[in-house]
Enzyme design. Structure first.
Site, PDB file in Angstrom:
ATOM      1  N   GLY A  67       0.803  -1.223   0.000  1.00 61.25           N
ATOM      2  CA  GLY A  67       0.000   0.000   0.000  1.00 61.25           C
ATOM      3  C   GLY A  67       0.830   1.264   0.000  1.00 61.25           C
ATOM      4  O   GLY A  67       0.442   2.285   0.575  1.00 61.25           O
ATOM      5  N   ALA A 105     -14.685  -7.685  10.410  1.00 65.59           N
ATOM      6  CA  ALA A 105     -14.417  -9.110  10.615  1.00 65.59           C
ATOM      7  C   ALA A 105     -12.995  -9.468  10.193  1.00 65.59           C
ATOM      8  O   ALA A 105     -12.279 -10.185  10.906  1.00 65.59           O
ATOM      9  CB  ALA A 105     -15.419  -9.946   9.835  1.00 65.59           C
ATOM     10  N   SER A 147       1.655   3.334  -2.466  1.00 64.85           N
ATOM     11  CA  SER A 147       1.409   4.377  -3.465  1.00 64.85           C
ATOM     12  C   SER A 147       0.762   5.617  -2.865  1.00 64.85           C
ATOM     13  O   SER A 147       0.732   6.674  -3.505  1.00 64.85           O
ATOM     14  CB  SER A 147       0.540   3.834  -4.608  1.00 64.85           C
ATOM     15  N   SER A 191      -7.421  -1.812  12.415  1.00 66.58           N
ATOM     16  CA  SER A 191      -8.358  -0.693  12.508  1.00 66.58           C
ATOM     17  C   SER A 191      -9.098  -0.729  13.827  1.00 66.58           C
ATOM     18  O   SER A 191      -9.354  -1.817  14.377  1.00 66.58           O
ATOM     19  CB  SER A 191      -9.366  -0.763  11.364  1.00 66.58           C
ATOM     20  N   ILE A 210      -8.568   8.258  10.291  1.00 66.79           N
ATOM     21  CA  ILE A 210      -7.348   8.872   9.790  1.00 66.79           C
ATOM     22  C   ILE A 210      -7.654   9.563   8.469  1.00 66.79           C
ATOM     23  O   ILE A 210      -8.355   9.003   7.609  1.00 66.79           O
ATOM     24  CB  ILE A 210      -6.234   7.820   9.572  1.00 66.79           C
ATOM     25  N   TYR A 255     -15.213  -5.542   6.664  1.00 65.10           N
ATOM     26  CA  TYR A 255     -14.000  -4.848   7.092  1.00 65.10           C
ATOM     27  C   TYR A 255     -13.661  -5.193   8.538  1.00 65.10           C
ATOM     28  O   TYR A 255     -12.528  -5.586   8.863  1.00 65.10           O
ATOM     29  CB  TYR A 255     -14.207  -3.345   6.934  1.00 65.10           C
TER      30      TYR A 255
END
Length: 243
Positions: free
Chosen positions: A12, A145, A14, A131, A176, A143
């Site tokens: 991740g 789970a 980029s 998260s 965020i 998300y």
């Protein structure tokens, strides 16, 4: 083990959190192999850009094996993530399957490939970005789970890998200011401001808040900390947050 040069695989990279972690590692003289599904818009002598769709298990395995063959990777940091919000009545099985591949299976494949050289070196750092939603949030079935699954996986690996000098930890951000956040809540909107006012610290988080926590776990001197989940969330994990 000498602090430099370490070699980190970071997903991740980029944009957002992953990009800032890569920047911090590069500033320390570390090598970084950045994985993203889209092109990177920056270059550095110690940065290698790899485009891969981490939802594709076979593609992830090919990339992982190639990196492991060419580098002695010391760090794996998994930042890549998607949200795909839906209320329970609208959740589709493919959303659970897809986010499991992204949040759970892809870092497992990457870590498995890097483990032999980490074990041989007697050193390794694995860090997951999870998260605060792992504790539950409306419209986040897939998300929440899969992010909660990361916690259990990290704690299991911490048991298994500790004797090899490899630590495994989790950073769990709250709200965020990233593109993922603004994909759910309009940028600079009244809703964004209202959310900030609910937090004990009365502000939303930045990518720098999260990347600093990741770098703590990534430090060579952090070898006595493993199996931990650090909430970088402005106090939102205390309860009372409404998205």
């Amino acid at each position: 083990m000498s602090e430099t040069p370490f070699t980190a695989v970071v997903t991740g990279t980029s944009s957002g959190i992953g990009r800032d972690i890569a920047r911090r590692m590069l500033e320390r003289g570390w090598r970084v192999v950045g994985l993203s599904w889209q092109p990177h818009d920056f270059e550095h002598a110690n940065f290698e850009s790899v485009e891969v769709d981490l939802l594709d298990e076979a593609a992830t395995k090919r990339v992982a094996d190639d990196i492991a063959a060419r580098h002695a990777v010391s760090h794996v940091v998994h930042c890549a993530g998607l949200i795909w919000p839906n209320l329970l009545s609208d959740v589709k099985p493919e959303e659970i399957d897809g986010l499991t591949r992204l949040h759970v299976t892809s870092p497992m494949i990457l870590s498995q490939a890097m483990l032999p050289k980490m074990r041989a070196a007697g050193f390794g750092r694995i860090v997951f970005i999870s998260s605060r939603a792992s504790m539950g949030a409306a419209s986040r079935t897939a998300y929440s789970a899969t992010k909660a699954a990361v916690h259990g996986m990290a704690r299991t690996w911490a048991h298994e890998l500790g004797p090899d000098g490899i630590t495994v930890n989790v950073v769990a951000p709250g709200p965020i200011l990233t593109d993922n956040f603004w994909g759910i809540i309009p940028k600079d909107s009244e809703r964004q401001q209202r959310l900030a006012e609910q937090l004990p610290v009365r502000r939303l988080g930045t990518v720098e808040d999260v990347s600093r926590a990741v770098m703590f776990f990534a430090e060579p001197d952090a070898g006595y900390v493993t199996g931990q989940v650090l909430f970088v969330c402005g106090g939102s994990s205390l309860g009372g947050l409404s998205l």
